[in-house]
Design a protein around this motif. Structure first.
Motif, PDB file in Angstrom:
ATOM      1  N   ALA A  21      86.480  21.134  28.451  1.00  0.00           N
ATOM      2  CA  ALA A  21      85.097  21.448  28.976  1.00  0.00           C
ATOM      3  C   ALA A  21      84.533  21.232  30.333  1.00  0.00           C
ATOM      4  N   LEU A  22      85.404  20.374  30.875  1.00  0.00           N
ATOM      5  CA  LEU A  22      85.362  20.025  32.349  1.00  0.00           C
ATOM      6  C   LEU A  22      85.932  21.103  33.303  1.00  0.00           C
ATOM      7  N   ILE A  23      87.137  21.691  32.759  1.00  0.00           N
ATOM      8  CA  ILE A  23      87.515  22.764  33.481  1.00  0.00           C
ATOM      9  C   ILE A  23      86.760  24.250  33.099  1.00  0.00           C
ATOM     10  N   ALA A  24      86.138  24.287  31.985  1.00  0.00           N
ATOM     11  CA  ALA A  24      85.669  25.696  31.736  1.00  0.00           C
ATOM     12  C   ALA A  24      84.678  25.987  32.552  1.00  0.00           C
ATOM     13  N   ALA A  25      83.810  25.217  33.255  1.00  0.00           N
ATOM     14  CA  ALA A  25      82.591  25.866  34.052  1.00  0.00           C
ATOM     15  C   ALA A  25      83.277  26.462  35.257  1.00  0.00           C
ATOM     16  N   PRO A  26      84.366  25.673  35.957  1.00  0.00           N
ATOM     17  CA  PRO A  26      85.086  26.407  37.276  1.00  0.00           C
ATOM     18  C   PRO A  26      85.585  27.516  36.753  1.00  0.00           C
ATOM     19  N   LEU A  27      86.251  27.579  35.452  1.00  0.00           N
ATOM     20  CA  LEU A  27      87.263  28.764  35.287  1.00  0.00           C
ATOM     21  C   LEU A  27      86.179  29.813  34.959  1.00  0.00           C
ATOM     22  N   ASP A  29      83.220  30.168  36.566  1.00  0.00           N
ATOM     23  CA  ASP A  29      82.751  30.814  37.767  1.00  0.00           C
ATOM     24  C   ASP A  29      83.877  31.740  38.670  1.00  0.00           C
ATOM     25  N   TRP A  30      84.957  31.252  38.487  1.00  0.00           N
ATOM     26  CA  TRP A  30      86.107  31.975  39.228  1.00  0.00           C
ATOM     27  C   TRP A  30      86.347  33.305  38.681  1.00  0.00           C
ATOM     28  N   TYR A  31      86.599  33.278  37.206  1.00  0.00           N
ATOM     29  CA  TYR A  31      87.000  34.330  36.401  1.00  0.00           C
ATOM     30  C   TYR A  31      86.147  35.283  35.621  1.00  0.00           C
ATOM     31  N   GLY A  32      84.992  34.730  35.415  1.00  0.00           N
ATOM     32  CA  GLY A  32      84.122  35.351  34.816  1.00  0.00           C
ATOM     33  C   GLY A  32      84.282  34.542  33.382  1.00  0.00           C
ATOM     34  N   ARG A  33      83.509  35.018  32.330  1.00  0.00           N
ATOM     35  CA  ARG A  33      83.284  34.507  30.911  1.00  0.00           C
ATOM     36  C   ARG A  33      84.384  34.769  30.056  1.00  0.00           C
ATOM     37  N   ARG A  34      84.776  36.063  30.088  1.00  0.00           N
ATOM     38  CA  ARG A  34      85.682  36.570  29.041  1.00  0.00           C
ATOM     39  C   ARG A  34      87.068  36.047  29.126  1.00  0.00           C
ATOM     40  N   PRO A  35      87.733  35.634  30.325  1.00  0.00           N
ATOM     41  CA  PRO A  35      89.099  35.236  30.374  1.00  0.00           C
ATOM     42  C   PRO A  35      88.953  33.687  29.732  1.00  0.00           C
ATOM     43  N   PRO A  36      88.199  32.588  30.095  1.00  0.00           N
ATOM     44  CA  PRO A  36      88.014  31.446  29.389  1.00  0.00           C
ATOM     45  C   PRO A  36      88.023  31.512  27.890  1.00  0.00           C
ATOM     46  N   LEU A  37      87.210  32.749  27.516  1.00  0.00           N
ATOM     47  CA  LEU A  37      86.833  32.499  26.126  1.00  0.00           C
ATOM     48  C   LEU A  37      88.539  33.344  25.260  1.00  0.00           C
ATOM     49  N   VAL A  38      88.857  34.000  26.065  1.00  0.00           N
ATOM     50  CA  VAL A  38      90.330  34.469  25.421  1.00  0.00           C
ATOM     51  C   VAL A  38      91.335  33.273  25.534  1.00  0.00           C
ATOM     52  N   GLY A  74      87.187  22.670  23.909  1.00  0.00           N
ATOM     53  CA  GLY A  74      86.377  22.511  25.011  1.00  0.00           C
ATOM     54  C   GLY A  74      86.178  23.694  25.917  1.00  0.00           C
ATOM     55  N   LEU A  75      87.083  24.411  25.951  1.00  0.00           N
ATOM     56  CA  LEU A  75      86.625  25.676  26.735  1.00  0.00           C
ATOM     57  C   LEU A  75      85.823  26.493  26.102  1.00  0.00           C
ATOM     58  N   LEU A  76      86.081  26.484  24.530  1.00  0.00           N
ATOM     59  CA  LEU A  76      84.896  27.389  24.042  1.00  0.00           C
ATOM     60  C   LEU A  76      83.565  26.919  24.030  1.00  0.00           C
ATOM     61  N   SER A  77      83.506  25.698  23.981  1.00  0.00           N
ATOM     62  CA  SER A  77      82.127  24.927  23.727  1.00  0.00           C
ATOM     63  C   SER A  77      81.134  25.117  25.074  1.00  0.00           C
ATOM     64  N   VAL A  78      81.858  25.509  26.248  1.00  0.00           N
ATOM     65  CA  VAL A  78      81.047  25.501  27.166  1.00  0.00           C
ATOM     66  C   VAL A  78      81.022  27.161  27.518  1.00  0.00           C
ATOM     67  N   ALA A  79      81.976  28.091  27.315  1.00  0.00           N
ATOM     68  CA  ALA A  79      82.012  29.403  27.520  1.00  0.00           C
ATOM     69  C   ALA A  79      81.412  30.228  26.668  1.00  0.00           C
ATOM     70  N   VAL A  80      81.239  29.876  25.555  1.00  0.00           N
ATOM     71  CA  VAL A  80      80.300  30.629  24.369  1.00  0.00           C
ATOM     72  C   VAL A  80      78.954  30.688  24.590  1.00  0.00           C
ATOM     73  N   PRO A  81      78.497  29.405  24.736  1.00  0.00           N
ATOM     74  CA  PRO A  81      77.058  29.459  24.754  1.00  0.00           C
ATOM     75  C   PRO A  81      76.432  30.190  26.103  1.00  0.00           C
TER      76      PRO A  81
END
Length: 141
Positions: A21-27, A29-38, A74-81
């Motif tokens: 979850a901590l690294i999801a927000a910067p990811l 911001d840098w790569y958009g929403r879809r790459p962290p979802l994938v 953790g990644l999905l808990s930030v990126a999905v909403p």
């Protein structure tokens, strides 16, 4: 079989979920929403596959799999909403977020209900076939 090992086995996903979850927000911001979802989906898939293929008696394999699953969660808990709120029309955004929260809660309730049902069934199975009748650690997975 130490209590530390059992505790680590049981809670291995939680610290990884926090880090994810901590690294999801910067990811995002840098790569958009879809790459962290994938990436989160791939982590959960790899962790689930690893967990299902773990050799009996090798608890650390399952611990590593749970860490990978936790990072994906953790990644999905930030990126999905964030993704759902961005793709929703402004007049439907509140409804979409409420439905997302509702279905997440229903999913958690369903998993716990099924887990309890499986625990009861496995204990009955063990008693019927002459085992000690205790619910074993693997039954809750």
């Amino acid at each position: 079989r130490s209590s530390f090992g059992f505790g680590f086995f049981k809670e291995a996903a939680a610290p990884a979920a926090v880090l994810g979850a901590l690294i999801a927000a910067p990811l995002c911001d840098w790569y958009g929403r879809r790459p962290p979802l994938v990436a989160g989906s791939v982590c959960i898939s790899i962790g689930a596959l690893w967990s299902s293929l773990a050799v009996p008696g090798r608890v650390w394999d399952v611990c590593i799999a749970r860490i990978i699953i936790g990072a994906g969660s953790g990644l999905l808990s930030v990126a999905v909403p964030v993704y759902v709120s961005e793709i929703s029309r402004p007049d439907h955004r509140g409804k979409m977020m409420a439905l997302l929260t509702l279905f997440l809660a229903l999913g958690v309730i369903t998993v716990h209900a099924l887990s309890n049902w499986l625990l009861i069934g496995s204990a009955a199975y063990l008693r019927e076939f002459g085992a000690d009748g205790r619910t074993h650690w693997w039954a809750s997975l």
